[in-house]
Each structure stands twice: as structure tokens, then as C-alpha cells.
Design a protein around this motif. Structure first.
Motif, mmCIF file in Angstrom:
data_model
loop_
_atom_site.group_PDB
_atom_site.id
_atom_site.type_symbol
_atom_site.label_atom_id
_atom_site.label_comp_id
_atom_site.label_asym_id
_atom_site.label_seq_id
_atom_site.Cartn_x
_atom_site.Cartn_y
_atom_site.Cartn_z
ATOM 1 N N VAL A 252 7.662 74.659 32.672
ATOM 2 C CA VAL A 252 6.839 73.832 33.794
ATOM 3 C C VAL A 252 7.395 72.669 34.497
ATOM 4 C CG1 VAL A 252 5.602 73.128 31.059
ATOM 5 C CG2 VAL A 252 7.177 72.105 31.145
ATOM 6 N N ALA A 253 8.087 73.077 34.540
ATOM 7 C CA ALA A 253 9.326 72.258 36.071
ATOM 8 C C ALA A 253 9.121 73.206 37.086
ATOM 9 C CB ALA A 253 10.353 72.265 35.415
ATOM 10 N N GLU A 254 9.757 72.432 38.069
ATOM 11 C CA GLU A 254 9.745 72.700 39.325
ATOM 12 C C GLU A 254 11.218 73.413 38.986
ATOM 13 O OE1 GLU A 254 9.628 72.248 43.950
ATOM 14 O OE2 GLU A 254 8.127 70.342 43.203
ATOM 15 N N LEU A 255 11.586 74.328 40.132
ATOM 16 C CA LEU A 255 12.910 74.952 39.991
ATOM 17 C C LEU A 255 13.235 75.276 41.068
ATOM 18 C CD1 LEU A 255 13.888 75.946 36.038
ATOM 19 C CD2 LEU A 255 14.260 73.763 36.797
ATOM 20 N N GLN B 138 2.718 85.322 35.063
ATOM 21 C CA GLN B 138 2.846 83.579 35.947
ATOM 22 C C GLN B 138 2.847 83.445 37.094
ATOM 23 O OE1 GLN B 138 6.821 81.692 35.630
ATOM 24 N NE2 GLN B 138 7.094 81.134 33.057
ATOM 25 N N ILE B 139 1.492 82.625 37.385
ATOM 26 C CA ILE B 139 1.451 82.837 39.095
ATOM 27 C C ILE B 139 2.344 80.912 39.607
ATOM 28 C CG2 ILE B 139 -0.578 82.030 40.555
ATOM 29 C CD1 ILE B 139 -2.644 83.718 38.541
ATOM 30 N N ILE B 140 3.066 82.204 40.387
ATOM 31 C CA ILE B 140 4.565 80.510 40.739
ATOM 32 C C ILE B 140 3.691 80.745 42.169
ATOM 33 C CG2 ILE B 140 5.824 81.200 39.546
ATOM 34 C CD1 ILE B 140 7.645 83.010 41.464
ATOM 35 N N LYS B 141 4.181 79.351 43.275
ATOM 36 C CA LYS B 141 4.693 79.518 44.163
ATOM 37 C C LYS B 141 5.865 79.339 44.669
ATOM 38 C CE LYS B 141 1.936 76.667 47.760
ATOM 39 N NZ LYS B 141 1.940 77.575 48.680
ATOM 40 N N GLN C 22 -3.421 79.611 31.276
ATOM 41 C CA GLN C 22 -2.885 77.708 31.206
ATOM 42 C C GLN C 22 -2.477 77.286 32.331
ATOM 43 O OE1 GLN C 22 -0.020 77.791 27.991
ATOM 44 N NE2 GLN C 22 -1.321 78.969 26.389
ATOM 45 N N ARG C 23 -3.118 76.353 32.292
ATOM 46 C CA ARG C 23 -2.275 75.698 33.480
ATOM 47 C C ARG C 23 -0.869 74.665 33.664
ATOM 48 N NH1 ARG C 23 -5.256 73.029 38.733
ATOM 49 N NH2 ARG C 23 -3.319 71.794 39.536
ATOM 50 N N VAL D 47 5.616 76.837 38.951
ATOM 51 C CA VAL D 47 4.881 77.721 37.842
ATOM 52 C C VAL D 47 3.404 76.517 37.857
ATOM 53 C CG1 VAL D 47 4.982 78.929 35.412
ATOM 54 C CG2 VAL D 47 6.631 78.743 36.650
ATOM 55 N N CYS D 48 2.362 77.436 38.566
ATOM 56 C CA CYS D 48 1.086 77.076 38.406
ATOM 57 C C CYS D 48 0.052 77.243 37.453
ATOM 58 C CB CYS D 48 0.759 77.914 39.649
ATOM 59 S SG CYS D 48 1.347 76.780 41.355
#
Length: 103
Positions: free
Chosen positions: A5-8, A45-48, A93-94, A13-14
Motif C-alpha cells: 500500500v506504499a509507494e516504493l 496488481q495494477i501499478i504505475k 480493491q483500490r 500500487v493502484c
């Protein structure tokens, strides 16, 4: 805060969905690692990547080990690919709370 749930390192992770035992593959795609056919993932997962224009639909296996991914121009397109592979009604799940994660 959990890692997913963090930006790494510039990765956001959206969206995520648990697949294991809940959604069977449609059989429309087959994923390989070398010559070996991979089992269904445990999670999608959908990531950006920060600064990139698109999104990656990531297949996670076991304890969050990424093995395959596909690139998409939008969250919507990534979700369509997931539905192609696992059917509708996945129950995303967002995770990310930034505007970059909007559908």
C-alpha cells in the motif's frame, strides 16, 4: 504500513485483487517462465511507475513474487486484460490514493 500500500522506489500500487482460489483462468492466455507453464497467480496488481504514462498489470505468485506483467495505456485497459484472463467481477480493491490511480 504494508509494502503493497506504499509507494516504493517510484512504484505506485493502484489496484489489487486476490485471485487464489477465487477466480479461475479463462484459458485465453498462457504465461510462461522459460519453457515452464506458470500456475495461476495468487494476486493481480495494477501499478504505475512514477513519471511513466501507462500502467502495468502485474501477476504475483506466492509471497508477492512478480513473474509476468503487461503494459497498458490506462487503468481501464489493464482491468479489461485481467477480465479477459480471469472473467468479470474480480472485485478490485483500490490501494493508491493518488489521482494517477483513477480509472
Amino acid at each position: 504500513m504494508r509494502k503493497d500500500v506504499a509507494e516504493l522506489g517510484g512504484i505506485i500500487v493502484c489496484w489489487k485483487v486476490n485471485i487464489l482460489g477465487l477466480h479461475a483462468p479463462t484459458g485465453r492466455t498462457t504465461h510462461y517462465c522459460g519453457a515452464e507453464i506458470l500456475p495461476p497467480p495468487t494476486e493481480l496488481q495494477i501499478i504505475k511507475y512514477r513519471g511513466e504514462d501507462g500502467y502495468n498489470l502485474v501477476h504475483l505468485y506466492g509471497a508477492g513474487r512478480e513473474v509476468t506483467d503487461t503494459f497498458h495505456g490506462s487503468v481501464y485497459s489493464a482491468k479489461e486484460q485481467a477480465e479477459w484472463e480471469f472473467g468479470k467481477g474480480l472485485g478490485w480493491q483500490r490501494v493508491g490514493q493518488c489521482s494517477e490511480c483513477d480509472d
